[in-house]
Write an enzyme that holds these catalytic residues in place. Structure first.
Site, short mmCIF file in Angstrom:
data_model
loop_
_atom_site.label_atom_id
_atom_site.label_comp_id
_atom_site.label_asym_id
_atom_site.label_seq_id
_atom_site.Cartn_x
_atom_site.Cartn_y
_atom_site.Cartn_z
N GLY A 7 33.09 36.37 39.97
CA GLY A 7 33.09 36.87 41.34
C GLY A 7 34.19 37.86 41.62
O GLY A 7 34.03 38.77 42.44
N ASP B 227 38.09 24.01 38.27
CA ASP B 227 36.81 24.69 38.05
C ASP B 227 36.37 24.57 36.60
O ASP B 227 35.89 25.53 36.01
CB ASP B 227 36.92 26.16 38.46
CG ASP B 227 35.55 26.84 38.57
OD1 ASP B 227 34.56 26.12 38.81
OD2 ASP B 227 35.47 28.06 38.41
#
Length: 589
Positions: A31, A148
């Protein structure tokens, strides 16, 4: 510093050179930025000195928050030194094209490996779990929570994992990130506490460890696929989908994926269970209650996991080779482990027999609290409903039967559905209450009397919740019935009214699915499965009943469609009641 632009294979125009590095092919993206394989000035042309360079995307390169996040990643990586972590080598977070340089790992991500070669099993799966645990231990020793961990952030060098991408990692003494981390994360691999903006601890990464291992072992995301909101809802509620995982490993992953961090096993329990799995022993022997965590590990947003590190400078780390040499490829689908495989240390408590098997009373086993664990705390066992048959096939045929009955007498079908919903929710509330009580205090003689005394309250809650939960499915069913009738008529397929069996059957099917999967459906699903397992404990009985339901539902639906008449609104009226000619006149109103 000037940046010379060019086009790189398959990528949008990007700087050809950044600092002392020449960019090559694009090897990944996320991202925030794009990752390139790059060569430092003076490095050999054979690629042995290549590095990985993560460059912020042009449209966010001048965003102060994005630069701050990249600087956070630099600081985070610089605090970790482990062969299981891609080490940071260089960075520039102030230039026109901010970047971070790490060692180049010559291996594909885990998700690509699984897509190309299938699920990981046997010794290779155990080796993957051990390697990821080594990475997490190194991360946690530096006072960091990765937050994550997922298959895309695990590169495979042969059968050895290397963890990358600390873009949303949290340093324990930093202010906790909020919803920004959620935007950058991947649904299905963000823990419940990250999704809800709660306190993040080491348990968060062990949740990610379990989610990653579940994917590797099954080839499927542990919380299924679908829209982001649906997947995140499954994560928050702990609705795992581990059917394809080895049943021997499933209890460990289910326990580690518990939505409540305090109920997850500690890291040493997780690894003990993994070693038991490698030795073909029940992993439940290691899933014992841990001692209360010290206050410093309770994960208050500004509490350190380790002594506080300086915020203003990067701690030095030992030199790390810039390139890893890929070893000879080891097949990821290894043969089954032999019974005499290396086993881990002895379990904390006495070995415990499996519980909750098909046809067994999940509470009929000896109390798991008779033997204390190594901390002197009573041993616990997870919810006995975990790992038992789902009875999905039987419940699916029940849906067919409801739809067939609705094509004949819709009010009766929906009435029976409401009664079943109340019973299922009552059972779920009662069993959940019993599980929680025994989880906290162990098995006691007062359990059954308390369950009986509390049953009216559970029934009241079930009636209230069913009444509220049925509003949306009923409205959805009515709308679907009207739309189906109008759509078929408008398309010229058939001229049908809203009282024709076909639109009513379609509306009932969609409304029932909404009740099952919609708001408040969790208690209905769990309670329904518990009821079916109790009524039909054997697989043969379940298959017989499922066959009868399927045949009956299809026969009713076919009969009403071929008859071409309208549905009966019995019991509101007796004039059109099905088989009314068989009802004695004296019994009619």
């Amino acid at each position: 510093m000037s940046a010379e632009s060019t086009s790189v294979e398959g990528a949008s125009p990007a700087p050809r050179r950044l600092g002392r590095y020449t960019l090559g092919t694009r090897v990944g993206e996320g991202g925030m930025g794009v990752v390139y394989r790059a060569r430092p000035d003076g490095a050999p042309s054979d690629g042995s000195g290549d590095v990985a360079m993560k460059v912020l995307r042009p449209h966010i390169a001048h965003d102060p928050d994005a630069r701050l996040r990249l600087a956070r990643e630099v600081t985070t990586l610089s605090r970790v030194s482990s062969p299981r972590i891609a080490a940071v080598l260089d960075a520039d977070t102030e230039g026109p094209a901010p970047y971070i340089v790490t060692e180049f790992v010559p291996g594909p991500p885990l998700d690509q490996v699984v897509a190309d070669r299938g699920p990981v099993s046997g010794e290779a799966l155990v080796r993957l779990g051990r390697g990821l645990s080594e990475a997490l231990n190194a991360i946690h020793r530096a006072g960091i929570v990765h937050r994550d961990l997922k298959p895309g952030n695990v590169l495979m060098v042969g059968s050895d994992p290397v963890v990358i991408d600390f873009g949303i990692a949290q340093v324990a003494d930093d202010v906790r990130l909020t919803m920004t981390g959620l935007v950058m994360g991947t649904p299905g691999y963000l823990s419940p506490e990250v999704v809800e903006g709660g306190a993040v601890t080491e348990a968060t990464d062990w949740w990610g460890w379990a989610a990653t291992l579940a994917f590797a072992a099954s080839g499927q995301p542990p919380f299924g696929r679908g829209p982001m909101a649906v997947v995140l809802d499954r994560v928050i509620r702990g609705r795992t989908q581990l059917e394809e995982v080895d049943p021997a490993l499933r209890p460990l992953l289910a326990a580690a994926l518990d939505p409540e961090p305090d109920r997850r096993p500690h890291s040493d329990e997780v690894m003990r269970a993994l070693e038991l799995y490698a030795a073909h022993r029940p992993v439940t022997e290691a899933l014992t209650m841990h001692a209360p965590r010290p206050r410093t590990e309770q994960a208050a947003p500004q509490t350190s996991l380790t002594p506080q590190a300086q915020q203003t400078r990067v701690q030095p780390v030992p030199p790390t080779p810039q390139t890893r040499v890929a070893p000879q490829q080891v097949p990821l689908t290894a043969p089954a482990l032999s019974p005499d495989a290396a086993s881990g240390p002895a379990p904390y408590g006495a070995p415990q027999a499996p519980y909750g098997g098909p046809g067994q009373d999940p509470y009929a086993n000896p109390s798991p609290y008779d033997t204390p664990d190594r901390f002197g705390q009573p041993m616990r066992r997870p919810d006995p409903r975990i790992g038992r048959p789902m009875r999905s096939g039987t419940l699916a045929t029940a849906l067919v039967a409801v739809v067939g009955l609705a094509a004949l007498v819709p009010l009766l079908a929906w009435g029976l559905l409401a009664i079943w919903s109340v019973l299922a929710r009552t059972v779920d509330h009662s069993v959940t209450s019993l599980v929680l009580r025994r989880h906290e205090a162990g098995r006691r003689r007062s359990d059954v009397p308390l369950a009986v005394i509390a049953s009216p309250w559970h029934l009241f809650v079930a009636v209230l919740s069913t009444g509220l939960a049925m509003l949306l499915p009923i409205a959805f069913a009515l709308a679907a019935t009207v739309i189906t009738a109008g759509g078929l008529t408008a398309m010229g397929v058939a001229s049908l009214g809203v009282e024709h069996p076909v639109p009513v059957a379609v509306g009932t099917a969609l409304g029932t699915l909404m009740a099952w999967w919609g708001p408040g459906g969790l208690a209905l699903r769990r309670g329904s499965r518990t009821l079916v397992r109790a009524v039909l404990p054997s697989q043969i009985a379940s298959q017989i009943v499922a066959t009868l339901l399927l045949v009956g539902g299809v026969a009713l639906l076919a009969w009403m469609v071929l008859d071409g008449g309208e549905v009966s609104w019995w019991p509101t009226t007796w004039t059109d009641a099905p088989f009314s000619d068989l009802i004695p006149q004296t019994l009619r109103p």
